[in-house]
Motif scaffolding. Structure first.
Motif, short mmCIF file in Angstrom:
data_model
loop_
_atom_site.label_atom_id
_atom_site.label_comp_id
_atom_site.label_asym_id
_atom_site.label_seq_id
_atom_site.Cartn_x
_atom_site.Cartn_y
_atom_site.Cartn_z
N ASP A 181 9.83 110.27 -76.87
CA ASP A 181 9.26 111.04 -75.53
C ASP A 181 10.38 111.73 -74.78
OD1 ASP A 181 7.30 108.11 -74.95
OD2 ASP A 181 6.79 110.04 -75.78
N THR A 182 11.56 111.69 -75.17
CA THR A 182 12.67 112.27 -74.50
C THR A 182 12.27 113.96 -74.88
OG1 THR A 182 14.32 110.75 -75.15
CG2 THR A 182 15.21 112.79 -74.76
N ALA A 183 12.50 114.47 -73.47
CA ALA A 183 12.20 116.10 -73.62
C ALA A 183 12.45 116.59 -72.32
CB ALA A 183 10.64 116.41 -73.93
N VAL A 184 12.40 117.80 -72.18
CA VAL A 184 12.21 118.29 -70.83
C VAL A 184 10.77 118.73 -70.46
CG1 VAL A 184 12.76 120.16 -69.06
CG2 VAL A 184 14.46 119.69 -70.71
N TYR A 185 10.25 118.12 -69.40
CA TYR A 185 8.95 117.94 -69.06
C TYR A 185 8.59 119.03 -67.91
CZ TYR A 185 7.92 113.81 -71.65
OH TYR A 185 7.82 113.07 -72.56
N TYR A 186 7.37 119.95 -68.01
CA TYR A 186 7.15 121.06 -67.25
C TYR A 186 5.86 120.90 -66.89
CZ TYR A 186 11.24 123.40 -69.52
OH TYR A 186 12.42 123.76 -70.28
N CYS A 187 5.45 121.05 -65.75
CA CYS A 187 4.00 121.46 -65.26
C CYS A 187 3.87 122.91 -65.36
CB CYS A 187 3.59 120.85 -63.86
SG CYS A 187 4.55 121.56 -62.44
N LYS A 188 2.24 122.97 -65.12
CA LYS A 188 1.71 124.59 -65.51
C LYS A 188 0.43 124.25 -64.84
CE LYS A 188 0.12 127.93 -68.56
NZ LYS A 188 -0.49 128.09 -70.15
N ALA A 189 0.00 125.52 -64.17
CA ALA A 189 -1.26 125.63 -63.53
C ALA A 189 -1.99 126.98 -64.12
CB ALA A 189 -0.96 126.16 -62.16
N ASP A 190 -3.02 126.86 -64.42
CA ASP A 190 -3.80 127.82 -65.01
C ASP A 190 -5.13 127.87 -65.22
OD1 ASP A 190 -2.43 129.72 -67.89
OD2 ASP A 190 -4.25 130.19 -66.76
N GLY A 246 -1.33 121.10 -66.18
CA GLY A 246 -0.96 120.67 -67.33
C GLY A 246 0.43 120.17 -67.34
N TRP A 247 0.75 118.97 -67.95
CA TRP A 247 2.16 118.65 -68.35
C TRP A 247 2.59 118.97 -69.82
CZ3 TRP A 247 5.77 117.29 -65.06
CH2 TRP A 247 5.31 116.74 -63.58
N TYR A 248 3.57 119.93 -70.03
CA TYR A 248 3.91 120.29 -71.10
C TYR A 248 5.28 119.47 -71.34
CZ TYR A 248 1.06 124.10 -72.24
OH TYR A 248 -0.11 125.12 -72.51
N ARG A 249 5.74 119.38 -72.73
CA ARG A 249 7.29 118.81 -72.89
C ARG A 249 7.87 119.71 -74.17
NH1 ARG A 249 6.24 112.55 -74.91
NH2 ARG A 249 5.47 113.31 -77.22
N GLN A 250 9.35 119.75 -74.01
CA GLN A 250 9.88 120.47 -75.10
C GLN A 250 11.11 119.70 -75.39
OE1 GLN A 250 10.98 124.53 -74.41
NE2 GLN A 250 11.17 125.11 -76.49
N ALA A 251 11.24 119.09 -76.77
CA ALA A 251 12.25 118.39 -77.00
C ALA A 251 13.30 119.18 -77.64
CB ALA A 251 11.95 117.53 -77.99
N VAL A 265 15.81 106.37 -69.01
CA VAL A 265 14.81 105.11 -68.89
C VAL A 265 15.28 104.41 -70.24
CG1 VAL A 265 13.00 106.17 -69.49
CG2 VAL A 265 12.59 104.04 -68.07
N GLN A 266 15.06 103.13 -70.19
CA GLN A 266 15.17 102.32 -71.54
C GLN A 266 13.66 102.29 -72.28
OE1 GLN A 266 16.54 98.36 -70.57
NE2 GLN A 266 18.70 99.30 -70.66
N PRO A 267 13.83 102.37 -73.63
CA PRO A 267 12.42 102.09 -74.26
C PRO A 267 11.67 101.14 -73.77
CG PRO A 267 14.48 102.57 -75.84
CD PRO A 267 14.99 102.31 -74.41
N GLY A 268 10.52 101.31 -73.69
CA GLY A 268 9.28 100.53 -72.96
C GLY A 268 9.42 100.41 -71.43
N GLY A 269 10.20 101.38 -71.08
CA GLY A 269 9.92 101.49 -69.78
C GLY A 269 9.17 102.42 -69.20
N GLY A 323 11.08 122.55 -64.84
CA GLY A 323 11.20 121.14 -65.76
C GLY A 323 12.13 120.22 -65.18
N THR A 324 11.90 118.87 -65.72
CA THR A 324 12.66 117.76 -65.43
C THR A 324 12.99 116.99 -66.69
OG1 THR A 324 12.67 116.15 -63.70
CG2 THR A 324 10.44 116.36 -64.79
N GLN A 325 14.10 116.82 -66.67
CA GLN A 325 14.44 116.10 -68.03
C GLN A 325 13.99 114.39 -68.00
OE1 GLN A 325 16.52 117.10 -70.80
NE2 GLN A 325 15.91 115.04 -71.74
N VAL A 326 13.80 114.03 -68.87
CA VAL A 326 13.29 112.71 -69.38
C VAL A 326 14.05 112.28 -70.72
CG1 VAL A 326 11.53 111.08 -69.91
CG2 VAL A 326 11.19 112.65 -68.25
N THR A 327 14.90 110.99 -70.52
CA THR A 327 15.64 110.83 -71.62
C THR A 327 15.39 109.10 -71.81
OG1 THR A 327 17.41 112.45 -71.13
CG2 THR A 327 18.01 110.01 -72.52
N VAL A 328 14.84 108.84 -73.05
CA VAL A 328 14.53 107.53 -73.28
C VAL A 328 15.53 106.89 -74.30
CG1 VAL A 328 12.60 105.83 -74.01
CG2 VAL A 328 11.92 108.13 -72.85
N SER A 329 16.41 106.14 -73.76
CA SER A 329 17.40 105.61 -74.61
C SER A 329 18.04 104.37 -74.18
CB SER A 329 18.67 106.76 -74.80
OG SER A 329 19.71 106.04 -75.33
#
Length: 121
Positions: free
Chosen positions: A89-98, A35-40, A12-16, A114-120
């Motif tokens: 915000d570019t990272a792999v996003y993970y959800c977690k249950a706890d 929870g939603w986590y992310r890892q760049a 997605v483009q910046p601002g999207g 995980g799912t990849q989010v790329t902002v560019s």
């Protein structure tokens, strides 16, 4: 335990905006804090948003006002609506249950793949 599958990532483009989904299978989804986590690349995994079984939410300072976490217990799904996206915000996003006391820890719980989010541009 629950099994978690994330979807909705992409480029997605910046601002999207993007909306991530995390579908859970197994029992008792409604009792979990989600929870939603992310890892760049080259960085530690960080918690960006969490929602309890009573819909109390918490956000990292870096995403407050831009991201919204929600859940639909009837669909066993938790969402992360991401607006005004930035390149950082570019990272792999993970959800977690706890449990509520453990959602912010890296150990234990149930994790998605995980799912990849790329902002560019």
């Amino acid at each position: 335990q629950v099994q978690l599958v994330e979807s909705g990532g992409g480029l997605v483009q910046p601002g999207g905006s993007l909306r991530l989904s995390c579908a859970a299978s197994g029992s008792f989804f409604s009792i979990y804090t989600m929870g939603w986590y992310r890892q760049a690349p080259g960085k530690q995994r960080e918690l960006v948003a969490a929602i309890t079984n009573s819909d109390r939410t918490n956000y990292a300072d870096s995403v407050k006002g831009r991201f919204t976490i929600s859940r639909d217990n009837a669909k066993n799904t938790v969402y992360l609506q991401m607006n005004s996206l930035k390149p950082e915000d570019t990272a792999v996003y993970y959800c977690k249950a706890d449990s509520p006391l453990s959602i912010a820890t890296m150990k234990g719980g149930s994790w998605g793949q995980g799912t990849q989010v790329t902002v560019s541009s």
